[in-house]
Scaffold this motif. Structure first.
Motif, PDB file in Angstrom:
ATOM      1  N   ASN A 236       0.812  -1.129  -0.190  1.00 37.38           N
ATOM      2  CA  ASN A 236      -0.057   0.057   0.071  1.00 37.38           C
ATOM      3  C   ASN A 236       0.916   1.419  -0.036  1.00 37.38           C
ATOM      4  OD1 ASN A 236      -2.648   0.152  -0.327  1.00 37.38           O
ATOM      5  ND2 ASN A 236      -3.152  -0.449   1.866  1.00 37.38           N
ATOM      6  N   GLN A 237       2.072   1.089   0.837  1.00 36.14           N
ATOM      7  CA  GLN A 237       2.681   2.339   0.980  1.00 36.14           C
ATOM      8  C   GLN A 237       3.363   2.460  -0.435  1.00 36.14           C
ATOM      9  OE1 GLN A 237       5.422   2.327   4.351  1.00 36.14           O
ATOM     10  NE2 GLN A 237       3.894   1.138   5.500  1.00 36.14           N
ATOM     11  N   ILE A 238       4.040   1.587  -1.233  1.00 32.83           N
ATOM     12  CA  ILE A 238       4.639   1.598  -2.270  1.00 32.83           C
ATOM     13  C   ILE A 238       3.962   2.224  -3.306  1.00 32.83           C
ATOM     14  CG2 ILE A 238       5.531   0.231  -4.054  1.00 32.83           C
ATOM     15  CD1 ILE A 238       6.999  -1.792  -2.314  1.00 32.83           C
ATOM     16  N   ASN A 239       2.499   1.856  -3.432  1.00 38.95           N
ATOM     17  CA  ASN A 239       1.663   2.398  -4.368  1.00 38.95           C
ATOM     18  C   ASN A 239       1.146   3.941  -4.427  1.00 38.95           C
ATOM     19  OD1 ASN A 239       0.905   0.329  -6.390  1.00 38.95           O
ATOM     20  ND2 ASN A 239      -0.836  -0.340  -5.010  1.00 38.95           N
ATOM     21  N   GLU A 240       1.421   4.395  -2.949  1.00 36.18           N
ATOM     22  CA  GLU A 240       1.591   5.924  -3.121  1.00 36.18           C
ATOM     23  C   GLU A 240       2.677   6.809  -3.273  1.00 36.18           C
ATOM     24  OE1 GLU A 240       0.555   5.942   1.196  1.00 36.18           O
ATOM     25  OE2 GLU A 240      -1.375   5.276   1.143  1.00 36.18           O
ATOM     26  N   LEU A 241       3.738   6.182  -3.780  1.00 32.00           N
ATOM     27  CA  LEU A 241       4.803   6.746  -4.240  1.00 32.00           C
ATOM     28  C   LEU A 241       4.975   6.920  -5.602  1.00 32.00           C
ATOM     29  CD1 LEU A 241       7.330   5.010  -1.856  1.00 32.00           C
ATOM     30  CD2 LEU A 241       6.433   7.221  -1.621  1.00 32.00           C
ATOM     31  N   GLU A 242       5.589   7.985  -5.826  1.00 34.71           N
ATOM     32  CA  GLU A 242       5.971   8.325  -7.391  1.00 34.71           C
ATOM     33  C   GLU A 242       7.050   7.285  -7.812  1.00 34.71           C
ATOM     34  OE1 GLU A 242       4.289  10.366  -9.312  1.00 34.71           O
ATOM     35  OE2 GLU A 242       3.149  10.944  -7.841  1.00 34.71           O
ATOM     36  N   SER A 243       7.145   7.313  -9.280  1.00 28.44           N
ATOM     37  CA  SER A 243       8.006   6.073  -9.667  1.00 28.44           C
ATOM     38  C   SER A 243       9.307   6.091  -9.276  1.00 28.44           C
ATOM     39  CB  SER A 243       8.010   6.111 -11.515  1.00 28.44           C
ATOM     40  OG  SER A 243       8.524   7.498 -11.655  1.00 28.44           O
ATOM     41  N   GLU A 244      10.200   7.165  -9.044  1.00 28.28           N
ATOM     42  CA  GLU A 244      11.557   7.212  -8.795  1.00 28.28           C
ATOM     43  C   GLU A 244      11.419   7.023  -7.219  1.00 28.28           C
ATOM     44  OE1 GLU A 244      15.399   7.183  -9.161  1.00 28.28           O
ATOM     45  OE2 GLU A 244      13.937   7.386 -10.811  1.00 28.28           O
ATOM     46  N   GLU A 245      10.608   7.729  -6.200  1.00 29.37           N
ATOM     47  CA  GLU A 245      10.586   7.125  -5.064  1.00 29.37           C
ATOM     48  C   GLU A 245      10.459   5.915  -4.809  1.00 29.37           C
ATOM     49  OE1 GLU A 245       7.326  10.084  -4.034  1.00 29.37           O
ATOM     50  OE2 GLU A 245       8.902  11.042  -2.803  1.00 29.37           O
ATOM     51  N   LYS A 246       9.649   5.236  -5.607  1.00 33.33           N
ATOM     52  CA  LYS A 246       8.976   3.868  -5.484  1.00 33.33           C
ATOM     53  C   LYS A 246      10.203   2.992  -5.517  1.00 33.33           C
ATOM     54  CE  LYS A 246       4.911   2.618  -7.357  1.00 33.33           C
ATOM     55  NZ  LYS A 246       4.164   2.431  -8.353  1.00 33.33           N
ATOM     56  N   LYS A 247      11.077   3.396  -6.652  1.00 32.87           N
ATOM     57  CA  LYS A 247      12.131   2.498  -6.913  1.00 32.87           C
ATOM     58  C   LYS A 247      13.161   2.699  -5.917  1.00 32.87           C
ATOM     59  CE  LYS A 247      15.980   2.232 -10.360  1.00 32.87           C
ATOM     60  NZ  LYS A 247      16.757   2.996 -11.517  1.00 32.87           N
ATOM     61  N   ASN A 248      13.361   3.717  -5.339  1.00 30.53           N
ATOM     62  CA  ASN A 248      14.424   4.116  -4.229  1.00 30.53           C
ATOM     63  C   ASN A 248      14.171   3.389  -2.918  1.00 30.53           C
ATOM     64  OD1 ASN A 248      16.012   5.560  -5.977  1.00 30.53           O
ATOM     65  ND2 ASN A 248      15.183   7.717  -5.108  1.00 30.53           N
ATOM     66  N   TYR A 249      12.669   3.667  -2.677  1.00 32.80           N
ATOM     67  CA  TYR A 249      12.208   2.741  -1.514  1.00 32.80           C
ATOM     68  C   TYR A 249      12.213   1.243  -1.655  1.00 32.80           C
ATOM     69  CZ  TYR A 249       8.677   1.352   2.393  1.00 32.80           C
ATOM     70  OH  TYR A 249       8.291   0.789   3.530  1.00 32.80           O
ATOM     71  N   MET A 250      12.101   0.427  -2.777  1.00 31.60           N
ATOM     72  CA  MET A 250      12.068  -0.789  -2.890  1.00 31.60           C
ATOM     73  C   MET A 250      13.490  -1.174  -2.799  1.00 31.60           C
ATOM     74  SD  MET A 250       9.240  -1.422  -6.152  1.00 31.60           S
ATOM     75  CE  MET A 250       9.699  -3.175  -6.236  1.00 31.60           C
ATOM     76  N   GLU A 251      14.440  -0.451  -3.415  1.00 33.27           N
ATOM     77  CA  GLU A 251      15.668  -0.851  -3.088  1.00 33.27           C
ATOM     78  C   GLU A 251      16.408  -0.908  -1.569  1.00 33.27           C
ATOM     79  OE1 GLU A 251      18.038   1.830  -5.573  1.00 33.27           O
ATOM     80  OE2 GLU A 251      17.634   0.768  -7.478  1.00 33.27           O
ATOM     81  N   MET A 252      15.643   0.024  -0.996  1.00 31.60           N
ATOM     82  CA  MET A 252      15.909   0.163   0.417  1.00 31.60           C
ATOM     83  C   MET A 252      15.451  -1.005   1.200  1.00 31.60           C
ATOM     84  SD  MET A 252      15.370   3.177   2.941  1.00 31.60           S
ATOM     85  CE  MET A 252      13.164   2.629   3.308  1.00 31.60           C
ATOM     86  N   ILE A 253      14.399  -1.469   0.911  1.00 31.59           N
ATOM     87  CA  ILE A 253      14.111  -2.551   1.602  1.00 31.59           C
ATOM     88  C   ILE A 253      14.365  -3.941   1.011  1.00 31.59           C
ATOM     89  CG2 ILE A 253      11.955  -1.332   2.827  1.00 31.59           C
ATOM     90  CD1 ILE A 253      10.425  -2.435   0.878  1.00 31.59           C
ATOM     91  N   GLY A 254      15.027  -3.996   0.059  1.00 24.73           N
ATOM     92  CA  GLY A 254      15.405  -5.011  -0.742  1.00 24.73           C
ATOM     93  C   GLY A 254      14.436  -5.711  -1.743  1.00 24.73           C
ATOM     94  N   LEU A 255      13.493  -5.073  -2.080  1.00 27.27           N
ATOM     95  CA  LEU A 255      12.534  -5.927  -3.043  1.00 27.27           C
ATOM     96  C   LEU A 255      12.873  -5.702  -4.543  1.00 27.27           C
ATOM     97  CD1 LEU A 255       9.213  -5.012  -1.469  1.00 27.27           C
ATOM     98  CD2 LEU A 255      10.338  -7.238  -1.598  1.00 27.27           C
ATOM     99  N   LYS A 256      12.861  -6.454  -5.303  1.00 25.71           N
ATOM    100  CA  LYS A 256      13.190  -6.361  -6.580  1.00 25.71           C
ATOM    101  C   LYS A 256      11.996  -6.228  -7.559  1.00 25.71           C
ATOM    102  CE  LYS A 256      17.683  -8.839  -6.559  1.00 25.71           C
ATOM    103  NZ  LYS A 256      18.080 -10.471  -7.118  1.00 25.71           N
ATOM    104  N   GLU A 257      10.820  -6.696  -7.133  1.00 26.99           N
ATOM    105  CA  GLU A 257       9.862  -6.534  -7.937  1.00 26.99           C
ATOM    106  C   GLU A 257       8.729  -6.449  -6.872  1.00 26.99           C
ATOM    107  OE1 GLU A 257       7.524  -9.321 -11.251  1.00 26.99           O
ATOM    108  OE2 GLU A 257       9.046 -10.090 -10.106  1.00 26.99           O
TER     109      GLU A 257
END
Length: 357
Positions: A236-257
């Motif tokens: 839910n949190q990922i969906n609320e982010l813009e594309s670049e923020e989403k990418k950075n956040y996913m990298e930070m928590i270790g999600l590739k997809e």
């Protein structure tokens, strides 16, 4: 074709939160008490496919249209649902209408989110839901096999019901039915036990990457193939982010997809579905078909007249379409094929149908 996946589980395991993440909306009410959801929420979600954008760019299409999948947020089931506990009969009827079941299982500790059981035990929770669905099937089969009703059932359905009854009564595996009967015949039985299933272990943020003791015990029991580890809250949190923020956040928590993309991919896999494309200057569009679908049936997904008057399908593989920069060069370079009524459409085919009206 319209596809529907139902999200089921005990109350307060995160079904509505997952639904909101899937549909990128707050359509499903998520609250901390049992039976928050009574009527099922339905959300239609575009199926992500990077091939679509690539085709659209080459064809300079005015519109790009994804194929879709529907998700249904079904209210929490409880022990005794097959006998009507917790509005169980109504909820079970909603499950009968879906093509696949997503089992949402609580794999997190929380003092803030009420648990209907005193402990967190994903194996027990799944077995409660599976037992209730099996008991509902048992009641349905017994009614249909009563003498007065039996005469209205065709021979194939009768065989399926009798085998299913034996499997349920004697705790046998029902998967061998798939090799004995066609998928369409099994689906017509309307039995919950036969529906394809995905298990979603809902975890907290710290367990998203590697899981936890709950997910490990669950996978040890039910296997990894159809088990996904997802944090509905994080999605839910990922969906609320813009594309670049989403990418950075996913990298930070270790999600590739995202877990949602993986869930949709798994849905296509267990439902044995493929995608073909139509692409031109007006629009590029993805279409969903069952695996081993013939060209006329694929044409029928666009319009019934296409199937009735089918002549042939101009066919280019996705890779050839991209390498040759579209229809014209693919044809000049001998990469376009003319396929007839017996052609089995392959995933990624770009098709143009010729038909008589």
């Amino acid at each position: 074709m319209s596809l529907k996946c139902g999200i089921v589980g005990l109350p307060n395991v995160g079904k509505s939160t997952l639904f909101n993440a899937l549909t990128n909306s707050s359509k499903a009410q998520a609250a901390n008490f049992p039976f928050c959801t009574i009527e099922p929420n339905v959300g239609i979600v575009p199926v992500p496919d990077e091939r679509l954008a690539n085709l659209s760019k080459i064809s300079k299409s005015k519109k790009t249209i994804n194929t879709t999948i529907s998700f249904v947020d079904i209210a929490g089931l409880v022990k005794g649902a097959s006998k009507g506990e917790g509005l169980g009969n109504k909820f079970l009827s909603h499950i009968r209408e879906v093509d696949a079941i997503i089992h949402m299982i609580r794999c997190f500790d929380s003092d803030d989110i009420q648990n209907v059981n005193s402990t967190v035990d994903p194996i027990r929770d799944l077995e409660i839901i599976e037992t209730e669905m099996m008991l509902a099937d048992l009641e349905s089969i017994q009614k249909r096999l009563e003498k007065n009703n039996k005469k209205n059932i065709d021979e194939e359905q009768l065989k399926i019901l009798e085998i299913a009854l034996d499997c349920i009564n004697n705790n046998k595996d029902t998967t061998n039915l798939k090799s004995q009967f066609e998928k369409k015949q099994i689906n017509q039985s309307g039995l919950l036990s036969f529906k394809p299933k995905i298990f979603v272990c809902n975890v907290d943020e710290s367990s998203v990457k590697d899981g936890n003791t709950y997910t490990k015990s669950f996978k040890d029991k039910f296997g990894e193939e159809n088990t996904l580890v997802v944090s509905a809250d994080i999605e839910n949190q990922i969906n609320e982010l813009e594309s670049e923020e989403k990418k950075n956040y996913m990298e930070m928590i270790g999600l590739k997809e995202t877990g949602l993309d993986i869930l949709i991919e798994k849905g296509y896999e267990i439902l044995e579905l493929d995608t073909f494309f139509t692409s031109g200057p007006e629009e590029t569009r993805a279409w969903t078909i069952e695996k081993n679908c013939t060209a006329p049936k694929a044409a029928g997904e666009i319009h019934t007249d296409f199937e009735k008057g089918f002549i042939r399908a101009e066919t280019i593989s996705y890779n050839d379409f991209i390498k040759n920069d579209g229809w014209v060069n693919s044809k000049l370079n001998g990469k376009m094929r003319l396929e007839g009524k017996d052609y089995i459409v392959k995933d990624g085919d770009v098709l143009n149908f010729r038909f008589n009206t």
